[in-house]
Design a protein around this motif. Structure first.
Motif, mmCIF file in Angstrom:
data_model
loop_
_atom_site.group_PDB
_atom_site.id
_atom_site.type_symbol
_atom_site.label_atom_id
_atom_site.label_comp_id
_atom_site.label_asym_id
_atom_site.label_seq_id
_atom_site.Cartn_x
_atom_site.Cartn_y
_atom_site.Cartn_z
ATOM 1 N N LEU A 395 71.855 -6.420 24.681
ATOM 2 C CA LEU A 395 73.266 -6.807 24.613
ATOM 3 C C LEU A 395 73.617 -7.769 25.742
ATOM 4 C CD1 LEU A 395 75.609 -6.019 22.704
ATOM 5 C CD2 LEU A 395 76.321 -4.347 24.426
ATOM 6 N N MET A 396 73.085 -7.504 26.935
ATOM 7 C CA MET A 396 73.341 -8.387 28.068
ATOM 8 C C MET A 396 72.640 -9.748 27.884
ATOM 9 S SD MET A 396 75.385 -6.596 29.885
ATOM 10 C CE MET A 396 75.932 -5.964 28.287
ATOM 11 N N SER A 397 71.467 -9.732 27.251
ATOM 12 C CA SER A 397 70.755 -10.985 26.978
ATOM 13 C C SER A 397 71.559 -11.872 26.029
ATOM 14 C CB SER A 397 69.379 -10.689 26.372
ATOM 15 O OG SER A 397 68.556 -10.025 27.307
ATOM 16 N N LEU A 398 72.253 -11.253 25.089
ATOM 17 C CA LEU A 398 73.118 -12.018 24.179
ATOM 18 C C LEU A 398 74.282 -12.634 24.945
ATOM 19 C CD1 LEU A 398 73.270 -9.620 21.083
ATOM 20 C CD2 LEU A 398 71.931 -11.714 21.322
ATOM 21 N N LEU A 399 74.809 -11.893 25.907
ATOM 22 C CA LEU A 399 75.916 -12.409 26.707
ATOM 23 C C LEU A 399 75.484 -13.611 27.546
ATOM 24 C CD1 LEU A 399 78.796 -12.217 27.814
ATOM 25 C CD2 LEU A 399 78.003 -10.480 29.431
ATOM 26 N N GLU A 400 74.246 -13.603 28.015
ATOM 27 C CA GLU A 400 73.728 -14.729 28.800
ATOM 28 C C GLU A 400 73.319 -15.913 27.931
ATOM 29 O OE1 GLU A 400 70.860 -13.619 31.973
ATOM 30 O OE2 GLU A 400 71.163 -11.601 31.176
ATOM 31 N N GLY A 401 73.325 -15.732 26.610
ATOM 32 C CA GLY A 401 72.906 -16.817 25.718
ATOM 33 C C GLY A 401 71.398 -16.969 25.642
ATOM 34 N N LEU A 402 70.653 -15.940 26.069
ATOM 35 C CA LEU A 402 69.194 -15.999 25.979
ATOM 36 C C LEU A 402 68.737 -15.867 24.531
ATOM 37 C CD1 LEU A 402 68.265 -13.798 29.063
ATOM 38 C CD2 LEU A 402 68.339 -16.290 28.927
ATOM 39 N N TYR A 403 69.521 -15.175 23.733
ATOM 40 C CA TYR A 403 69.279 -15.046 22.306
ATOM 41 C C TYR A 403 70.606 -15.240 21.584
ATOM 42 C CZ TYR A 403 65.014 -12.654 23.875
ATOM 43 O OH TYR A 403 63.833 -12.334 24.493
ATOM 44 N N ASP A 404 70.522 -15.556 20.316
ATOM 45 C CA ASP A 404 71.717 -15.678 19.481
ATOM 46 C C ASP A 404 71.768 -14.506 18.512
ATOM 47 O OD1 ASP A 404 72.643 -18.067 20.568
ATOM 48 O OD2 ASP A 404 71.375 -19.276 19.250
ATOM 49 N N PRO A 405 72.949 -13.958 18.271
ATOM 50 C CA PRO A 405 73.052 -12.866 17.304
ATOM 51 C C PRO A 405 72.733 -13.347 15.894
ATOM 52 C CG PRO A 405 75.240 -13.612 17.981
ATOM 53 C CD PRO A 405 74.256 -14.320 18.865
ATOM 54 N N ARG A 406 72.208 -12.439 15.091
ATOM 55 C CA ARG A 406 71.959 -12.796 13.693
ATOM 56 C C ARG A 406 73.268 -12.912 12.927
ATOM 57 N NH1 ARG A 406 66.626 -8.979 12.304
ATOM 58 N NH2 ARG A 406 65.104 -10.389 13.275
ATOM 59 N N THR A 407 74.166 -12.015 13.240
ATOM 60 C CA THR A 407 75.517 -12.094 12.667
ATOM 61 C C THR A 407 76.518 -11.784 13.764
ATOM 62 O OG1 THR A 407 75.512 -9.749 12.021
ATOM 63 C CG2 THR A 407 74.706 -11.348 10.390
ATOM 64 N N GLY A 408 77.765 -12.222 13.545
ATOM 65 C CA GLY A 408 78.806 -11.986 14.528
ATOM 66 C C GLY A 408 78.812 -13.047 15.619
ATOM 67 N N SER A 409 79.606 -12.804 16.655
ATOM 68 C CA SER A 409 79.746 -13.789 17.729
ATOM 69 C C SER A 409 79.950 -13.106 19.063
ATOM 70 C CB SER A 409 80.926 -14.724 17.445
ATOM 71 O OG SER A 409 82.144 -13.993 17.424
ATOM 72 N N VAL A 410 79.573 -13.830 20.128
ATOM 73 C CA VAL A 410 79.795 -13.392 21.500
ATOM 74 C C VAL A 410 80.591 -14.485 22.190
ATOM 75 C CG1 VAL A 410 78.745 -12.648 23.666
ATOM 76 C CG2 VAL A 410 77.576 -12.195 21.494
ATOM 77 N N THR A 411 81.739 -14.134 22.755
ATOM 78 C CA THR A 411 82.584 -15.135 23.421
ATOM 79 C C THR A 411 82.820 -14.733 24.872
ATOM 80 O OG1 THR A 411 84.614 -14.031 22.678
ATOM 81 C CG2 THR A 411 83.753 -15.799 21.286
ATOM 82 N N VAL A 412 82.909 -15.750 25.726
ATOM 83 C CA VAL A 412 83.240 -15.565 27.141
ATOM 84 C C VAL A 412 84.425 -16.454 27.455
ATOM 85 C CG1 VAL A 412 82.445 -15.810 29.513
ATOM 86 C CG2 VAL A 412 80.845 -15.055 27.751
ATOM 87 N N ASP A 413 85.527 -15.840 27.825
ATOM 88 C CA ASP A 413 86.754 -16.571 28.128
ATOM 89 C C ASP A 413 87.114 -17.543 26.983
ATOM 90 O OD1 ASP A 413 88.950 -17.046 29.781
ATOM 91 O OD2 ASP A 413 88.007 -18.803 30.707
ATOM 92 N N GLY A 414 86.943 -17.061 25.766
ATOM 93 C CA GLY A 414 87.294 -17.858 24.590
ATOM 94 C C GLY A 414 86.200 -18.796 24.111
#
Length: 606
Positions: A395-414
């Motif tokens: 989950l933290m790796s997704l937040l760092e942009g090391l991987y992309d989710p297969r579905t859905g999205s991760v946003t930081v400050d919009g």
């Protein structure tokens, strides 16, 4: 030769060197061809003088000898000047290709590195690029001059007697045809050898990097046997490859000798018939000798070319991989070493990080995260708890942009990470991991890694806040002390505090703590925990599975079960909910070895 053409095309900025080398090759060939004419003239002059048909003086012979010397000196000068240009060009080419390879690696997404050994990646850099540049250097230093000389010999021989030129011309297509018969098989064997060598090199780098583990488990003989087996396999491949190559070389050289037998026989017979003078015969014999050199060198040049072509395939295999377009800003020419974190638009208490219906799985694997929906407010401290392998670090790796989710999205400050500049996104995030991941170099260089332009005062201030200044100053060279590869000269607690000082100096508004104290003893953990408290002040902190005492001081706890969010709430709320966190508290209070083992399954230290 298509691969070599691609390499040359990729380094087209080196054209002034190519032009200079070609010019030197032309002058070298001209000077080399002038020498046989001078010797031919001198021979006829001496013969005619001895026969009494054309008496001459010693001065003429001296001038002819001087002309021969001048031609040889010009040849020496232009050959070495061309060699100098070739050396510089090949090194510049190696630099260009190496930098582009490194730049490409930096722009590739993390999944590429998940399936590649570090040593293999390094071996490709050392082998593929070295073989290509060595071939280009050989080509530029010798091949161009040899080709020009050979063409000139064919033309001159044809002018004297056309069958000579015809036989010379016949050599090359047949020779190339015989060589091409070996090419496809040779490249297959060479590719297999390279694969074995890359595997051995990859394992070599891995073993040296983990030498303490190897020695601790007594696996030196096993690793040596594996390494020896891979290289031994290359011996049998080389034997087969070499046997085939040299068998074909026998056919090539036998054909070559047969043609030259015909050439010399024609020259001698024409001289006996009076069609050629002694000087003409000497000239033609020397010209043929000049033609033999490039032909004999042809198999060696083709051998080098095959190695370069095979090596370049590995190079272009990496270069043709799709880069992460968001990472291109990281490697663009002239990019700053440090990106100042952007001002966050979210106010205190407003949403800063958002996981929306996020599912993720590694390449070729099933999803490890399922429909994660989580909002993190600015200034919050959130702990993630769950069984080992439950997806917390992912989950933290997704937040760092090391991987992309297969579905859905991760946003930081919009900002949706999937479509944002990763340089900007990652400037907002500071990380402290279980493995501090330090680099060889000085303590100061490691602390200032994320902010290279930081002053010594700023570095010291960060170290003080990280509870590291005291032990740093005890080293003989203080902040300039070399710490060895991955900080081998430091204890676990010392390395972790330097990693914390690094995060403090970065001063990013979002902080990820991924098991930052789980590998430390109690004394070291206390020192590090004090530094972590300083680090978390005023930041949005996402904490993975620290000691329960640490987790109890967060604002909210997120429990993960089978890749899904099981519960979200404050420590008090979850303590009374009967869920995973409540179970952990109960296990800790119960004590005992069995209980401690269960806690370990949750990455929790009681």
């Amino acid at each position: 030769m298509k691969s070599i053409t691609r390499i040359i095309g990729a380094t087209r900025e080196l054209w002034p060197f190519f032009l200079g080398i070609v010019l030197c090759a032309v002058l070298t060939s001209a000077a080399s061809l002038l020498a046989p004419f001078i010797i031919s003239g001198a021979t006829d002059t001496v013969v005619n003088h001895l026969k009494g048909s054309a008496p001459t003086t010693g001065a003429i012979i001296v001038w002819l000898a001087a002309a021969y010397l001048a031609a040889q000196l010009v040849s020496v000068l232009t050959t070495n000047l061309g060699g100098y240009l070739g050396d510089i060009m090949s090194q510049r080419m190696r630099t260009i290709l190496s930098v582009r390879y490194y730049e490409k690696l930096l722009s590739l997404p993390l999944p590429y590195f998940d399936s590649e050994l570090t040593g293999t990646i390094i071996a490709r850099l050392n082998r593929s690029i070295a073989e290509v540049t060595q071939f280009v250097k050989t080509m530029s230093n010798t091949f161009i001059s040899l080709v020009l000389t050979t063409v000139s010999v064919i033309v001159i021989s044809s002018l004297y007697y056309w069958p000579l030129g015809l036989l010379l011309i016949l050599i090359f297509p047949v020779y190339f045809w015989l060589t091409s018969k070996t090419s496809s098989k040779w490249q297959v064997w060479e590719g297999q050898k390279n694969q074995k060598i890359d595997l051995a090199s990859g394992r070599f780098a891995e073993v040296i990097g983990q030498i303490r583990v190897v020695k601790s488990f007594g696996q030196e003989e096993r690793e040596l046997t594996r390494f020896k087996t891979l290289f031994s396999d290359t011996i049998s491949l080389t034997a087969t490859q070499s046997r085939f190559w040299h068998s074909m070389d026998v056919a090539r050289l036998s054909f070559l000798n047969l043609i030259f037998f015909g050439l010399y026989l024609l020259i001698f017979l024409r001289t006996l018939a009076g069609d050629f003078s002694i000087g003409d015969m000497v000239l033609l014999i020397q010209l043929l000798a000049m033609a033999v050199a490039p032909i004999n060198s042809l198999s060696w040049i083709v051998d080098s070319a095959q190695r370069a072509i095979t090596g370049s395939k590995d190079y272009f295999d990496v270069m043709e991989r799709e880069s992460d377009p968001r990472a291109l800003a990281i490697t663009r020419e002239g990019a700053p070493e440090y990106t100042q974190p952007a001002a966050i638009t979210a106010s205190e208490g407003q949403e800063l990080v958002r996981f929306e219906e996020v599912s993720f799985g590694y390449d070729g694997e099933e999803d490890v995260l399922h429909k994660i929906d989580l909002s993190v407010k600015r200034g919050e401290r959130i702990a993630f708890v769950g069984e080992s392998g439950g997806g917390k670090s992912t989950l933290m790796s997704l937040l760092e942009g090391l991987y992309d989710p297969r579905t859905g999205s991760v946003t930081v400050d919009g900002m949706d990470i999937a479509g944002s500049d990763l340089t900007q996104v990652r400037s907002l995030i500071g990380m402290v991991f279980q493995d501090p991941s330090l680099f060889s170099g000085t303590i100061a260089e490691n602390i200032s890694y994320a902010q290279p332009q930081a002053s010594r005062e700023q570095i010291i201030e960060a170290a003080i806040k990280a509870n590291a200044h005291e032990f740093i100053t005890k080293f003989a060279d203080g902040y300039d002390s070399l710490i060895g590869e991955r900080g081998l000269k430091l204890s676990g607690g010392q390395k972790q505090r330097i990693a914390i000082a690094r995060a403090i100096l970065k001063d990013a508004p979002i902080l990820i703590l991924d098991e930052a104290t789980s590998a430390l003893d109690t004394k070291a953990e206390r020192a590090v925990q004090k530094a972590l408290e300083e680090l978390m002040q005023g930041r949005t902190s996402l904490i993975i599975a620290h000691r329960l005492s640490t987790i109890a001081r967060v604002d909210r706890i997120v429990t993960l079960k089978n890749g899904q969010i099981d519960e979200i709430g404050s420590p008090d709320q979850l303590a009374a909910s009967g869920g995973i966190y409540a179970e952990l508290l109960e296990l800790q209070n119960s004590g005992g070895k069995t209980i401690a083992k269960k806690l370990k399954n949750f990455d929790i230290i009681g």
